[in-house]
Scaffold this motif. Structure first.
Motif, mmCIF file in Angstrom:
data_model
loop_
_atom_site.group_PDB
_atom_site.id
_atom_site.type_symbol
_atom_site.label_atom_id
_atom_site.label_comp_id
_atom_site.label_asym_id
_atom_site.label_seq_id
_atom_site.Cartn_x
_atom_site.Cartn_y
_atom_site.Cartn_z
ATOM 1 N N LEU A 9 -1.887 5.698 -6.722
ATOM 2 C CA LEU A 9 -2.381 5.232 -8.003
ATOM 3 C C LEU A 9 -2.308 3.714 -8.109
ATOM 4 C CD1 LEU A 9 -1.071 7.801 -10.658
ATOM 5 C CD2 LEU A 9 -3.229 7.804 -9.408
ATOM 6 N N ARG A 10 -1.218 3.129 -7.582
ATOM 7 C CA ARG A 10 -1.067 1.667 -7.642
ATOM 8 C C ARG A 10 -2.077 0.970 -6.730
ATOM 9 N NH1 ARG A 10 2.697 -0.679 -5.680
ATOM 10 N NH2 ARG A 10 3.972 0.923 -4.675
ATOM 11 N N LEU A 11 -2.475 1.656 -5.658
ATOM 12 C CA LEU A 11 -3.388 1.068 -4.692
ATOM 13 C C LEU A 11 -4.834 1.058 -5.194
ATOM 14 C CD1 LEU A 11 -4.001 -0.018 -1.829
ATOM 15 C CD2 LEU A 11 -4.143 2.373 -1.065
ATOM 16 N N LEU A 17 -11.099 0.375 -8.540
ATOM 17 C CA LEU A 17 -11.125 1.608 -9.313
ATOM 18 C C LEU A 17 -10.195 1.493 -10.519
ATOM 19 C CD1 LEU A 17 -10.967 4.162 -6.367
ATOM 20 C CD2 LEU A 17 -13.002 3.433 -7.619
ATOM 21 N N HIS A 18 -10.568 2.212 -11.595
ATOM 22 C CA HIS A 18 -9.737 2.240 -12.790
ATOM 23 C C HIS A 18 -8.980 3.559 -12.826
ATOM 24 C CE1 HIS A 18 -11.671 -1.318 -14.596
ATOM 25 N NE2 HIS A 18 -12.763 -0.858 -13.985
ATOM 26 N N VAL A 19 -7.699 3.486 -13.159
ATOM 27 C CA VAL A 19 -6.850 4.675 -13.157
ATOM 28 C C VAL A 19 -6.265 4.879 -14.551
ATOM 29 C CG1 VAL A 19 -4.810 5.773 -12.197
ATOM 30 C CG2 VAL A 19 -6.266 4.351 -10.733
ATOM 31 N N THR A 20 -6.396 6.087 -15.072
ATOM 32 C CA THR A 20 -5.731 6.474 -16.318
ATOM 33 C C THR A 20 -4.733 7.565 -15.981
ATOM 34 O OG1 THR A 20 -7.747 6.006 -17.561
ATOM 35 C CG2 THR A 20 -6.064 7.294 -18.672
ATOM 36 N N PRO A 24 2.676 13.544 -14.999
ATOM 37 C CA PRO A 24 3.059 13.958 -13.649
ATOM 38 C C PRO A 24 1.953 14.735 -12.935
ATOM 39 C CG PRO A 24 4.842 14.358 -15.192
ATOM 40 C CD PRO A 24 3.652 13.963 -16.011
ATOM 41 N N GLY A 25 1.493 14.179 -11.820
ATOM 42 C CA GLY A 25 0.530 14.883 -10.972
ATOM 43 C C GLY A 25 -0.893 14.887 -11.488
ATOM 44 N N THR A 26 -1.176 14.140 -12.579
ATOM 45 C CA THR A 26 -2.517 14.172 -13.141
ATOM 46 C C THR A 26 -2.978 12.765 -13.493
ATOM 47 O OG1 THR A 26 -2.052 16.334 -14.128
ATOM 48 C CG2 THR A 26 -4.008 15.174 -14.919
#
Length: 335
Positions: A9-11, A17-20, A24-26
Motif C-alpha cells: 500500500l505504501r509503495l 496510484l491512489h490508495v484508500t 485490515p486486508g481491504t
C-alpha cells in the motif's frame, strides 16, 4: 512488524496510484482522483472521489442519496430527499423538495414513465414480436421501446418530410426497425396535413378549444402526404416473422380511429393497441374518449392502463390519455 500488504500500500502512490485504506486486508486502488470515505451508518461507508464535492442525505432505511455539488457550494441540507416506499414491490420513489413544487409536471412525468413501463411489460407478457408505430414523428416512441427492453421488430409510419428525416436517423443503426414514409387511414389517398405544429401535426383542423389552448395552431403550413390502409401493408411489415403477434400504437392527433378502420378484419391479428384518446378535443371532427374506447372494445380489446398525457394547468382537467388495451383471449397461457 509491517505486513507485506501494508508495504504494498505504501509503495503504490510512488507508482502514481491512489490508495484508500478501508481497514485490515481491504483497500481501494484507483488510477486518478483521490477517494475519501464517508461513514453513513454502522457497517456502511460511501467512497467518493472528492469529499468536498459531495453531500450525503438519508432517504429512508438503508438508503442514502449522494449528490454532487459545485466547488464552493454548501452541501444540500440533510432531509432534502425523501424515500417513498411503493407498496410491497421493493421499489422506492426518491423525491426532493422540488418535486411537489409543480404537481402537474411531476404527475405527467410519472405517468409517462409508468405508461412506458406498462407497455414494455405487456409486450413481454403477450410475446409481441412486431410493434406498428403509427404517427412515429422523429422516433421517440421506438427509442423508448428500446430503452425499456423491447428487442422485437418495430415498423414506424411517419408521413411528413421533416419528421421522417429525423425518424430515419433514429432508426438507421437498428437492423430490426423499419421506417415508412407515409401515413395510415381508412382509404388509400393523397391528403393535406397541417404542419409546423411540432409533434402535433394533424390531418384535422384545430377545434375552438385547441386554438384557445395552443398558440401554435394560429399559423399553419400544409404538406401533401400519402395515406395507405393498414391491412395493405401488414404482409410486408410482418414478413419473416414466425408466428407474428403484432401490437398497434397510434398517435395521430385525432386520426386514430381512421387508422384503426384501415385495418379492416385484420385488426383481429393484433394482440394489443395503444391510442391517444381525447377527454377534451383539440381537433375538429376527432372522436371523444368514450367513442374511441367503445370502438376498440367492440373489437375485443380491454383497457389495461390509462395515463394522462396533458393536463390543464388552471383546472387540473386531463386533455388526453394514453390508453393501453389488450386482447384478453390473446394472452399466452401460464405455465
Amino acid at each position: 512488524m509491517e505486513t507485506l500488504f501494508r508495504r504494498l500500500l505504501r509503495l503504490m502512490p510512488r507508482l502514481g496510484l491512489h490508495v484508500t485504506d478501508l481497514g485490515p486486508g481491504t483497500a481501494v486502488v484507483s488510477r486518478r482522483g483521490g477517494r475519501a470515505r464517508i461513514p453513513v451508518d454502522q457497517g456502511a461507508d460511501l467512497l467518493v472521489r472528492n469529499v468536498d464535492r459531495y453531500s450525503v442525505t438519508g432517504a429512508g432505511k438503508d438508503m442514502w442519496v449522494v449528490q454532487g455539488t459545485k466547488p464552493g457550494k454548501a452541501p444540500e441540507p440533510s432531509g432534502g430527499w425523501t424515500g417513498v416506499r411503493l407498496g410491497d414491490t421493493g421499489a422506492h420513489l426518491l423525491l426532493n423538495d422540488h418535486a411537489s413544487a409543480d404537481e402537474r409536471r411531476f404527475q405527467l412525468a410519472a405517468g409517462a414513465y409508468l405508461c412506458s413501463q406498462h407497455v414494455a411489460a405487456m409486450l413481454e407478457a403477450y410475446r409481441v414480436n412486431c410493434v406498428f408505430d403509427v404517427g412515429a414523428n422523429a422516433g421517440q416512441y421506438g427509442k423508448r421501446l428500446r430503452r425499456f427492453g423491447y428487442t422485437g421488430r418495430i415498423v414506424s409510419f411517419e408521413p411528413t418530410s421533416d419528421a421522417f428525416a429525423r425518424l430515419e436517423r433514429a432508426a438507421k443503426d437498428d437492423p430490426d426497425w423499419q421506417v415508412c414514409h407515409f401515413g395510415l387511414g381508412r382509404e388509400d389517398a393523397m391528403m393535406s396535413i397541417h404542419t409546423g405544429w411540432n409533434s402535433m401535426n394533424s390531418l384535422l383542423p384545430p377545434s375552438d378549444y385547441g386554438r384557445g389552448r395552443y398558440k401554435r395552431f394560429a399559423r399553419t403550413q400544409t404538406e401533401e402526404i400519402e395515406i395507405r390502409r393498414l391491412d395493405e401493408v401488414m404482409e410486408k411489415a410482418l414478413d419473416g416473422i414466425t408466428g407474428p403477434r403484432p401490437y398497434l400504437k397510434m398517435d395521430t392527433q385525432g386520426y386514430d380511429l381512421e387508422v384503426f378502420a384501415g385495418a379492416g378484419e385484420r385488426i383481429a391479428d393484433f394482440v394489443g393497441l395503444q391510442s391517444e384518446v381525447a377527454a377534451l378535443r383539440l381537433y375538429e371532427g376527432s372522436p371523444g374518449m368514450a367513442e374511441a374506447i367503445a370502438v376498440y372494445e367492440r373489437s375485443g380489446f380491454g383497457i389495461s392502463g390509462m395515463y394522462p398525457v396533458t393536463r390543464e394547468e388552471t383546472t387540473g382537467r386531463v386533455v388526453e390519455f394514453d390508453c393501453v388495451m389488450m386482447r384478453a383471449d390473446a394472452a399466452p397461457a401460464k405455465g
